[in-house]
Design a protein around this motif. Structure first.
Motif, short mmCIF file in Angstrom:
data_model
loop_
_atom_site.label_atom_id
_atom_site.label_comp_id
_atom_site.label_asym_id
_atom_site.label_seq_id
_atom_site.Cartn_x
_atom_site.Cartn_y
_atom_site.Cartn_z
N SER A 279 0.84 -1.18 0.00
CA SER A 279 0.00 0.00 0.00
C SER A 279 0.88 1.23 0.00
CB SER A 279 -0.91 -0.01 1.22
OG SER A 279 -0.12 -0.15 2.38
N SER A 280 0.33 2.30 -0.45
CA SER A 280 1.15 3.49 -0.59
C SER A 280 1.33 4.19 0.75
CB SER A 280 0.53 4.43 -1.61
OG SER A 280 -0.82 4.63 -1.27
N GLY A 281 0.26 4.26 1.54
CA GLY A 281 0.38 4.93 2.82
C GLY A 281 0.58 3.93 3.93
N CYS A 282 0.66 4.43 5.16
CA CYS A 282 0.80 3.49 6.26
C CYS A 282 -0.54 3.16 6.89
CB CYS A 282 1.81 3.99 7.28
SG CYS A 282 1.56 5.67 7.78
N MET A 283 -1.59 3.58 6.22
CA MET A 283 -2.93 3.22 6.68
C MET A 283 -3.22 1.80 6.25
SD MET A 283 -4.58 5.93 7.95
CE MET A 283 -6.30 5.83 7.51
N ARG A 284 -4.02 1.15 7.02
CA ARG A 284 -4.37 -0.22 6.67
C ARG A 284 -5.86 -0.28 6.44
NH1 ARG A 284 -1.92 -4.58 10.53
NH2 ARG A 284 -2.96 -3.26 12.02
N LYS A 285 -6.24 -1.00 5.42
CA LYS A 285 -7.67 -1.07 5.14
C LYS A 285 -8.36 -1.98 6.15
CE LYS A 285 -7.51 -0.04 0.25
NZ LYS A 285 -7.46 -0.61 -1.09
#
Lengths: 402, 214
Positions: free
Chosen positions: B109-115
């Protein structure tokens, strides 16, 4: 039995003296200063250009590239472990020229192994030592640092906590927030005889969990590790000493913050949806049917929580041994490796070093893992969250009037 | 491959004949298998028993060929005499599709957010408990010794026993040094003091609150 003949014993003594003399004159030098202090020059000459890898040409930057720390911090780490590494030099720790390894070189070998996560063989090759030396040196360093650097990872005292809370409030607007919590998996392979579902996690990897709470500077102020990857994140929390202390009102029991309209807010930390909503652990609202204020709260909450996520990104990026699949690690030793990486992470922050931005992992620290979701909601926790939500709204309404 | 010397010494011939194997020039294994029924007497030999069975069981040439094929495979396995009969492939001893430990260390993923979509929801039920003591036998539980480092405990490093049966986890002290038989007394370390204060706690689903305690 007849006593040994005097003349004979004298002779042996003499001989042994002679041997000792010979040993000290032609044997392994033990003076640390005269041994291997120029390790960096030879390391740099050997490793300054590696095909396919961009290594900074500036030596200071290159030093940080290889060891993650500045030379100053490196010297500090050496000073912490010097006594342990220099006082008991086993015969095995000898470099290729037959000289004893200096403390500096030992620290460099260990840091390189932890930072790069490369194999012991290739780390050894870059220093001109064998694989077993890398193994021994790294473990001795870990044992030494986990004892000597404890003061770099501790729960803040009340004064420091006030400072942390104030910084959280200034940065994110959350009053009385003491930290952010998150957890990650350290993946490993296990020999067939040791495989167990307990270590097998949600993604069918064998792993060990590590939970960390960070302050506003992404410094770890509490960690737990060693529990099997088969546990959920919320269960890991419940196994932790931190949970027990909080439940017994012995932690996060500092000054209560008075908000408007007589509302009082206790100390708390923020955590993701994988955690239960508790009076001292605030999680975001569930993502369906959110009001505007709930969405605002969630975005503030997420920005705060992201500190913990970023800390793990830095931890796993800076100390890549944690981001690679550990090959059949000794499960009794792995927690120490993880702890030492956390200590090094904190030492970097405490010494004012900055990790190179490229070092931090992009993406998620638990890449490949879906976020867990804990449905447990405590009523006092719900009230706390509502109060925080109201406080944010109140501040938001006040702001345009200024 | 079993190589047969051109000039077989007499002792070898004698040995062969006593064991019911053919002697002479045609010592090729296939030849042996095809002809041993007719060529030589085979007292007490494995093949003779086998061919006895054959005579009882089979009638047609096809079945005979199957037996021969099986025997060729068996013997070729034993003596590495070359390619086995392709009609009777033996199953491979190694897994055809071994399970790989595929761990993607690359960022997806591009950001460090997780779906959080499709996130596994942990449903906490009443019977989930983590207890720190108890004397009952833990039948049907897996058992693991773990070394834990917990900076909230007075002693950072300690060992625990983890028992698990599906969703139920039990954590106990490692026996030996810390338990007093007969009474549930344990030496308190940093964490245990609090555990004692809380005693054994179970998850409860009270009407007034969903607060789940340990």
């Amino acid at each position: 039995m007849a006593p040994p003949k005097k003349s004979k014993s004298k002779k042996t003594k003499k001989n042994s003296k002679k041997l000792k003399k010979n040993k000290s004159s032609s044997g392994v030098p033990t003076e640390p200063k005269s041994t291997d202090s120029d390790w960096w020059d030879s390391f740099w000459a050997k490793n300054s250009s590696t095909p396919g890898v961009t290594i900074p040409s500036n030596e200071e930057e290159a030093f940080k590239y290889f060891f993650r720390v500045s030379k100053k911090t490196f010297d500090y780490i050496c000073s912490l472990v010097r006594e342990d590494l220099v006082s008991r030099p086993p015969s095995g720790l000898i470099n290729i020229e037959g000289r004893l390894l200096s403390v500096e070189k030992q620290v460099a070998i260990a840091l390189r192994r932890l930072a790069s996560g490369e194999s012991q063989v290739s780390v050894g090759a870059s220093f001109g030592v064998g694989q077993s030396t890398v193994s021994q040196v790294t473990w001795r360093f870990i044992e030494a640092l986990e004892e000597r650097a404890k003061h770099h990872l501790k729960w803040p005292d009340s004064n420091r906590m006030e400072e942390i809370k104030s910084n959280f409030e200034t940065s994110f607007g959350l009053p009385n927030c003491c930290g952010a919590i998150d957890a990650t998996h350290i993946i490993m392979t296990l020999p067939a005889v040791q495989t167990s579902d307990d270590w097998c996690d949600q993604e069918n990897n064998y792993s060990m969990l590590v939970q960390g709470i960070v302050d506003h500077e992404m410094r770890f102020i509490d960690i737990v590790t060693g529990w099997p990857g088969g546990m959920s994140v919320s269960r890991l929390l419940k196994c932790s000493g931190f949970f027990k202390l909080c439940e017994a009102d012995q932690r996060l029991n500092g000054n209560v913050r008075a908000l408007s309209a007589g509302v009082e807010l206790r100390e708390f930390i923020v955590g993701g949806a994988a955690y239960p909503l508790l009076p001292w652990l605030i999680t975001p609202y569930e993502n369906n049917g959110l009001s505007a204020s709930m969405s605002t709260f969630n975005s503030v909450h997420e920005a705060t929580r992201m500190l913990a996520v970023k800390a793990f990104l830095q931890l796993k990026g800076g100390w890549r041994i944690l981001n690679k699949v550990m090959w059949r690690p000794d499960k009794r030793k792995l927690p120490s490796i993880i702890l030492v990486c956390c200590l090094l992470h904190n030492i970097i922050i405490d010494n004012g070093d900055q990790l190179h931005p490229d070092v931090t992992l992009s993406g998620h620290h638990d890449s490949g893992y879906g976020e867990q979701c804990c449905k447990q909601v405590d009523s006092l926790g719900r009230t706390m969250r509502e109060n925080l939500d109201k406080h944010l709204q109140h501040n938001k309404n006040k702001a345009p009037a200024k | 491959m079993i190589s047969t010397a051109n000039a077989a010494p007499n002792w070898l011939d004698r040995l062969r004949s006593t064991k019911g194997f053919p002697t002479g020039d045609n010592l090729d294994l296939d030849h042996f298998l095809r002809n041993n029924d007719h060529d030589t007497p085979k007292p007490n030999s494995f093949e003779s028993n086998l061919s006895d069975c054959k005579r009882v069981v089979e009638n047609g040439d096809e079945k005979e060929e199957e037996w021969l094929g099986i025997m060729t495979n068996v013997l070729s396995d034993l003596f590495n005499t070359g390619e086995p009969n392709p009609r009777f492939k033996k199953s491979c001893r190694k897994q055809a599709n071994p399970k790989l430990c595929l761990v993607s260390t690359e960022d997806q993923s591009s950001g460090c957010m997780r779906k959080a979509e499709n996130a596994p929801v942990e449903i906490e039920t009443k019977n989930i408990e983590i207890e720190e003591d108890g004397e009952r036998e833990l039948v049907g539980y897996s058992r693991n010794e773990v070394t834990v480092i917990d900076t909230s405990c007075a002693e950072w490093k300690f060992e625990k026993l983890v028992f698990r049966k599906r969703n139920v986890w039990k954590v106990r002290e490692k026996k030996g040094k810390s338990r007093v038989i007969g009474r549930k007394k344990r030496k308190a370390n940093g964490c245990d003091g609090i555990v004692h204060a809380k005693k054994k706690l179970k998850l409860s689903n009270g009407a007034a609150s969903n607060h789940v305690t340990l």
